[in-house]
Design an enzyme around this catalytic site. Structure first.
Site, PDB file in Angstrom:
ATOM      1  N   CYS A  67      10.003  12.126   8.937  1.00  0.00           N
ATOM      2  CA  CYS A  67      11.274  11.815   7.904  1.00  0.00           C
ATOM      3  C   CYS A  67      11.163  12.651   6.622  1.00  0.00           C
ATOM      4  O   CYS A  67      10.022  12.627   6.090  1.00  0.00           O
ATOM      5  CB  CYS A  67      11.080  10.353   7.719  1.00  0.00           C
ATOM      6  SG  CYS A  67      12.665   9.812   6.806  1.00  0.00           S
ATOM      7  N   CYS A  71       8.980   7.938   0.934  1.00  0.00           N
ATOM      8  CA  CYS A  71       8.564   6.325   0.711  1.00  0.00           C
ATOM      9  C   CYS A  71       7.103   6.520   0.920  1.00  0.00           C
ATOM     10  O   CYS A  71       6.337   6.746   1.905  1.00  0.00           O
ATOM     11  CB  CYS A  71       9.184   5.579   1.922  1.00  0.00           C
ATOM     12  SG  CYS A  71      10.936   6.267   1.899  1.00  0.00           S
ATOM     13  N   CYS A  74       5.057   4.746   3.818  1.00  0.00           N
ATOM     14  CA  CYS A  74       5.521   5.090   5.318  1.00  0.00           C
ATOM     15  C   CYS A  74       4.876   6.071   5.734  1.00  0.00           C
ATOM     16  O   CYS A  74       4.638   7.169   5.575  1.00  0.00           O
ATOM     17  CB  CYS A  74       7.152   5.204   5.134  1.00  0.00           C
ATOM     18  SG  CYS A  74       7.684   5.428   6.815  1.00  0.00           S
ATOM     19  N   CYS A 111      15.935  -4.832  17.370  1.00  0.00           N
ATOM     20  CA  CYS A 111      16.184  -3.944  16.274  1.00  0.00           C
ATOM     21  C   CYS A 111      15.608  -2.488  16.597  1.00  0.00           C
ATOM     22  O   CYS A 111      14.429  -2.329  16.801  1.00  0.00           O
ATOM     23  CB  CYS A 111      15.289  -4.369  15.117  1.00  0.00           C
ATOM     24  SG  CYS A 111      15.866  -6.089  14.783  1.00  0.00           S
ATOM     25  N   CYS A 142      20.515  -4.877  16.173  1.00  0.00           N
ATOM     26  CA  CYS A 142      20.225  -4.479  14.831  1.00  0.00           C
ATOM     27  C   CYS A 142      19.780  -3.126  14.927  1.00  0.00           C
ATOM     28  O   CYS A 142      19.173  -2.704  15.970  1.00  0.00           O
ATOM     29  CB  CYS A 142      19.066  -5.398  14.281  1.00  0.00           C
ATOM     30  SG  CYS A 142      18.581  -5.051  12.527  1.00  0.00           S
ATOM     31  N   CYS A 202      20.903  -7.228   6.716  1.00  0.00           N
ATOM     32  CA  CYS A 202      19.351  -7.661   6.805  1.00  0.00           C
ATOM     33  C   CYS A 202      18.884  -6.583   5.666  1.00  0.00           C
ATOM     34  O   CYS A 202      18.782  -5.400   5.881  1.00  0.00           O
ATOM     35  CB  CYS A 202      18.878  -7.332   8.230  1.00  0.00           C
ATOM     36  SG  CYS A 202      17.071  -7.494   8.174  1.00  0.00           S
ATOM     37  N   ARG A 274      12.645 -13.556   6.841  1.00  0.00           N
ATOM     38  CA  ARG A 274      11.684 -13.261   7.879  1.00  0.00           C
ATOM     39  C   ARG A 274      10.295 -12.782   7.141  1.00  0.00           C
ATOM     40  O   ARG A 274      10.285 -11.946   6.277  1.00  0.00           O
ATOM     41  CB  ARG A 274      12.220 -11.797   8.640  1.00  0.00           C
ATOM     42  CG  ARG A 274      11.187 -11.274   9.674  1.00  0.00           C
ATOM     43  CD  ARG A 274      11.732 -10.375  10.562  1.00  0.00           C
ATOM     44  NE  ARG A 274      13.059 -10.481  11.286  1.00  0.00           N
ATOM     45  CZ  ARG A 274      13.923  -9.929  11.189  1.00  0.00           C
ATOM     46  NH1 ARG A 274      13.948  -8.684  10.218  1.00  0.00           N
ATOM     47  NH2 ARG A 274      15.273 -10.266  11.682  1.00  0.00           N
TER      48      ARG A 274
END
Ligand code: SAM
Ligand code: DTB
Ligand code: SF4
Length: 340
Positions: A67, A71, A74, A111, A142, A202, A274
């Site tokens: 990616c 972040c 991550c 998801c 999702c 979400c 969650r």
């Protein structure tokens, strides 16, 4: 006594849903004695939900690693050297097999996560096909694919996507310490596009990013003061992954994690909260406190996206020990948690 919108608004234990929280009010909740905070959260929880029903989602990384975003938490960011091997978008057959497995094990929502900054329109077309397939199995759908335009959100909605996950992650003021490749406002814009397309939102965050209690309060306040509360609010605990800048971050005090869940429950009384990433290695007791504090959703299945989640047999045992049962979704049939 009949409970309608009016009595809800006037009874102290069922306060109206608010969108005007001040930072001081939220910090005051964080500062309550633990027992008072949990009592309040559980009272709010019971006014809106069956306190023993938990929503069950299973995650699948449909496009892993490489990616371009930075972040700091991550393992899928191409900026850091981690053990995650980048991979292409999964084929539909393989995704369908995983979705069937998740459904047969008792999940009601599937998801799909992709390590994109923002998908190309051709990516969205491919994911739309996956959504149609997963939906046809009777699962709620999702996806979390990065930033979306309004048109892309509408395309996914038309394919049958029920929820879109896009987190704020932390407070606006701590955000710059964690991510430099996109802005907080861009995250809010994607949420707005998802909402405008008619999907359920979400949206939550992560604890353990070196933030202070003010940042936690500000994150939850930002979510609660949105024009509509997200239907689903994932509260993740950082999964520390070797090679990421946050690999050695200080761990979150489990009781502070429970407090954040309780505050989320009080601020967003009708949202499903969650207990998200970070359950692996968490014993039954803090998880039980999270459910008492108003968490009523988990990720179920031995993997999150790239990191481990508790074994399914361990979660079934946890549900048995606590007398919890799967929440029945509106549109799909109830399924027991069964062996794979
Ligand atoms: N790339 C898309 C995006 O960022 O929106 C979708 C996938 S991304 C992995 C989804 C969310 O997972 C992130 O927003 C973050 O909140 C959460 N996440 C990622 N790595 C994590 C970690 N190590 N611990 C806890 N949560 C994490
Ligand atoms: C969310 O809030 N947490 C999930 C989901 N949304 C996509 C992701 C957790 C990822 C944990 C790290 C990993 O497994 O790669
Ligand atoms: Fe990319 Fe999402 Fe990971 Fe950020 S959280 S690096 S956008 S996959």
């Amino acid at each position: 006594m009949v409970i309608n919108a009016e009595t809800r608004a006037t009874r102290p234990e069922t306060p109206a849903v608010r969108h005007d929280w001040t930072l001081d009010e939220v910090l005051d909740l964080f500062r309550l004695p633990f027992n008072d905070l949990l009592y309040r959260a559980q009272t709010v929880h019971r006014a809106h939900f069956d306190a023993n029903a938990v929503q069950i989602s299973t995650l699948l990384s449909i496009k892993t690693g490489g990616c371009p975003e930075d972040c700091a938490y991550c393992p899928q960011s191409a900026h850091y050297k981690t053990s995650v091997a980048p991979d292409r978008l999964m084929a539909k057959d393989a995704v369908m097999a995983e979705a069937r497995r998740a459904r047969d094990a008792g999940a009601t929502r599937f998801c799909m996560g992709a390590a994109w900054r923002s998908p190309r329109d051709s990516d969205v077309e491919n994911v739309a096909e996956l959504v149609e397939g997963v939906k046809s199995l009777g699962l709620e759908t999702c996806a979390t694919l990065g930033m979306l335009t309004r048109a892309q959100a509408e395309r996914l909605r038309n394919a049958g996507l029920d929820y879109y996950n896009h987190n704020l992650d932390t407070s606006a003021s701590h955000y710059g310490e964690i991510i430099s490749t996109r802005t907080y406002q861009q995250r809010l814009d994607t949420r707005e596009n998802v909402r405008a397309a008619g999907m359920s939102v979400c949206c939550g965050g992560i604890l353990g990013l070196g933030e202070g209690v003010e940042d936690r309060a500000e994150l939850l306040r930002t979510l609660a003061n949105l024009p509509e509360h997200p239907e689903s609010v994932p509260i993740n605990q950082l999964v520390r992954v070797e090679g990421t800048p946050l690999a050695d971050a200080e761990s979150v005090d489990p009781l502070d994690f429970v407090r954040a869940i309780a505050v989320a429950r009080i601020l967003m009384p009708r949202s499903v909260v969650r207990l998200s990433a970070g359950r692996e290695g968490m014993s039954a007791e803090p998880q039980a406190l999270c459910f008492l504090a108003g968490a009523n959703s988990i990720f179920y299945g031995e993997r999150l996206l790239t990191t481990p989640n508790p074994a399914t047999h361990a979660d079934r045992r946890l549900f048995d020990r606590l007398g919890l049962r799967p929440m029945t979704p509106v549109a799909t049939a109830s399924a027991p948690l069964t062996a794979e």
